[in-house]
Write a protein that holds these residues in place. Sequence first.
Motif, PDB file in Angstrom:
ATOM      1  N   GLU A   4       6.650  78.844 -28.658  1.00 33.73           N
ATOM      2  CA  GLU A   4       6.959  78.235 -29.956  1.00 33.73           C
ATOM      3  C   GLU A   4       8.182  77.319 -29.839  1.00 33.73           C
ATOM      4  N   LEU A   5       9.193  77.812 -29.151  1.00 28.91           N
ATOM      5  CA  LEU A   5      10.430  77.054 -28.971  1.00 28.91           C
ATOM      6  C   LEU A   5      10.132  75.714 -28.299  1.00 28.91           C
ATOM      7  N   CYS A   6       9.339  75.745 -27.257  1.00 25.83           N
ATOM      8  CA  CYS A   6       9.057  74.513 -26.510  1.00 25.83           C
ATOM      9  C   CYS A   6       8.183  73.546 -27.295  1.00 25.83           C
ATOM     10  N   VAL A   7       7.226  74.063 -28.031  1.00 29.58           N
ATOM     11  CA  VAL A   7       6.392  73.174 -28.841  1.00 29.58           C
ATOM     12  C   VAL A   7       7.249  72.469 -29.885  1.00 29.58           C
ATOM     13  N   LEU A   8       8.096  73.216 -30.574  1.00 33.58           N
ATOM     14  CA  LEU A   8       8.967  72.607 -31.590  1.00 33.58           C
ATOM     15  C   LEU A   8       9.970  71.643 -30.958  1.00 33.58           C
ATOM     16  N   GLY A   9      10.528  72.014 -29.802  1.00 31.99           N
ATOM     17  CA  GLY A   9      11.484  71.145 -29.123  1.00 31.99           C
ATOM     18  C   GLY A   9      10.847  69.876 -28.585  1.00 31.99           C
ATOM     19  N   ASN A  10       9.603  69.960 -28.168  1.00 32.15           N
ATOM     20  CA  ASN A  10       8.905  68.785 -27.646  1.00 32.15           C
ATOM     21  C   ASN A  10       8.404  67.860 -28.742  1.00 32.15           C
ATOM     22  N   LEU A  11       7.877  68.433 -29.803  1.00 23.29           N
ATOM     23  CA  LEU A  11       7.215  67.619 -30.825  1.00 23.29           C
ATOM     24  C   LEU A  11       8.130  67.218 -31.978  1.00 23.29           C
ATOM     25  N   PRO A  24       9.001  68.296 -35.164  1.00 23.26           N
ATOM     26  CA  PRO A  24       8.448  68.059 -36.506  1.00 23.26           C
ATOM     27  C   PRO A  24       9.563  67.733 -37.488  1.00 23.26           C
ATOM     28  N   GLU A  25       9.236  66.939 -38.482  1.00 25.79           N
ATOM     29  CA  GLU A  25      10.238  66.516 -39.456  1.00 25.79           C
ATOM     30  C   GLU A  25      10.182  67.321 -40.745  1.00 25.79           C
ATOM     31  N   THR A  26       9.061  67.941 -41.019  1.00 24.52           N
ATOM     32  CA  THR A  26       8.925  68.708 -42.258  1.00 24.52           C
ATOM     33  C   THR A  26       8.466  70.126 -41.938  1.00 24.52           C
ATOM     34  N   VAL A  27       8.684  71.017 -42.888  1.00 22.24           N
ATOM     35  CA  VAL A  27       8.238  72.394 -42.741  1.00 22.24           C
ATOM     36  C   VAL A  27       6.728  72.433 -42.543  1.00 22.24           C
ATOM     37  N   GLU A  28       6.016  71.617 -43.296  1.00 21.64           N
ATOM     38  CA  GLU A  28       4.558  71.591 -43.199  1.00 21.64           C
ATOM     39  C   GLU A  28       4.109  71.181 -41.796  1.00 21.64           C
ATOM     40  N   MET A  83       1.944  72.655 -36.494  1.00 22.98           N
ATOM     41  CA  MET A  83       2.048  72.614 -35.036  1.00 22.98           C
ATOM     42  C   MET A  83       2.154  74.006 -34.431  1.00 22.98           C
ATOM     43  N   VAL A  84       2.866  74.896 -35.127  1.00 22.58           N
ATOM     44  CA  VAL A  84       3.113  76.250 -34.633  1.00 22.58           C
ATOM     45  C   VAL A  84       2.852  77.240 -35.771  1.00 22.58           C
ATOM     46  N   PRO A  85       1.599  77.497 -36.092  1.00 21.20           N
ATOM     47  CA  PRO A  85       1.285  78.381 -37.218  1.00 21.20           C
ATOM     48  C   PRO A  85       1.870  79.785 -37.075  1.00 21.20           C
ATOM     49  N   SER A  86       2.092  80.221 -35.855  1.00 21.64           N
ATOM     50  CA  SER A  86       2.589  81.579 -35.637  1.00 21.64           C
ATOM     51  C   SER A  86       4.001  81.792 -36.181  1.00 21.64           C
ATOM     52  N   ILE A  87       4.750  80.723 -36.466  1.00 15.58           N
ATOM     53  CA  ILE A  87       6.096  80.941 -37.017  1.00 15.58           C
ATOM     54  C   ILE A  87       6.031  81.515 -38.425  1.00 15.58           C
ATOM     55  N   LYS A  88       4.889  81.374 -39.073  1.00 11.72           N
ATOM     56  CA  LYS A  88       4.716  81.961 -40.403  1.00 11.72           C
ATOM     57  C   LYS A  88       3.848  83.226 -40.376  1.00 11.72           C
ATOM     58  N   ILE A 127      13.004  77.606 -41.856  1.00  9.55           N
ATOM     59  CA  ILE A 127      12.375  76.576 -41.025  1.00  9.55           C
ATOM     60  C   ILE A 127      13.005  75.216 -41.329  1.00  9.55           C
ATOM     61  N   GLU A 128      13.256  74.932 -42.592  1.00  7.04           N
ATOM     62  CA  GLU A 128      13.899  73.680 -42.997  1.00  7.04           C
ATOM     63  C   GLU A 128      15.286  73.553 -42.362  1.00  7.04           C
ATOM     64  N   LYS A 129      16.063  74.642 -42.361  1.00  3.77           N
ATOM     65  CA  LYS A 129      17.401  74.623 -41.745  1.00  3.77           C
ATOM     66  C   LYS A 129      17.295  74.352 -40.253  1.00  3.77           C
ATOM     67  N   MET A 130      16.337  74.994 -39.597  1.00  2.00           N
ATOM     68  CA  MET A 130      16.127  74.780 -38.169  1.00  2.00           C
ATOM     69  C   MET A 130      15.808  73.303 -37.896  1.00  2.00           C
ATOM     70  N   LEU A 131      14.929  72.717 -38.677  1.00  2.00           N
ATOM     71  CA  LEU A 131      14.549  71.310 -38.491  1.00  2.00           C
ATOM     72  C   LEU A 131      15.720  70.376 -38.778  1.00  2.00           C
TER      73      LEU A 131
END
Length: 138
Positions: free
Chosen positions: A90-97, A99-103, A108-113, A124-128
Motif C-alpha cells: 500500500e505504501l509503495c502504491v501511494l508513494g508511486n502514484l 493520488p491527490e484526493t481521498v477518492e 488505487m488502494v481500496p484496502s486502506i478502507k 487519508i486526507e492528512k496523509m495526502l
Amino acid sequence: MSGEEEENAAELKIGDEFLKAKCLMNCEVALILEHKYEQLQQTSEDPMNQVSQVFEKSLQYVKRFSRYKNPDAVRQVREILSRYQLAEFELCVLGNLCPETVEEAIAMVPSIKTRGRSHDDDAIEKMLNDLSLIKKFE
C-alpha cells in the motif's frame, strides 16, 4: 496463502510472501540504481562496458516515473506513509502514484478502507496533504 483463497490486491490478499516482503517505491529504486551507476563509472575505465542494457533501461524507467527526486524527500515520503501503518504494498502504491484526493487514494488502494483500520477520510486526507507538501517544497 492457502490454495482455496483467491488473491485480491483490493483486499490486501496478496500472499504471505508479498505481505512480508520489503517493497521499494520507484524513487527509492532510482536512488539505489543511480548510486550503483556512479560506482560503476568510478571503478571502470570504460563505464559503458559495465552497464548492461537492462540496467540502463531500468534506471531510465524509475527516473522517469519517480515522483520524488531529492533523497531527503524520498526518506520523508517513506516516513510519512509509515506513520499510517500501511502494508508495504500500500505504501509503495501511494508513494508511486501520488493520488491527490481521498477518492483517488481509495480507488488505487481500496484496502486502506477495507482492512478494518482506522483510516477514515480525514486521516487519508492528512496523509495526502503531507505528501503534497513534500512534493511542493522538493
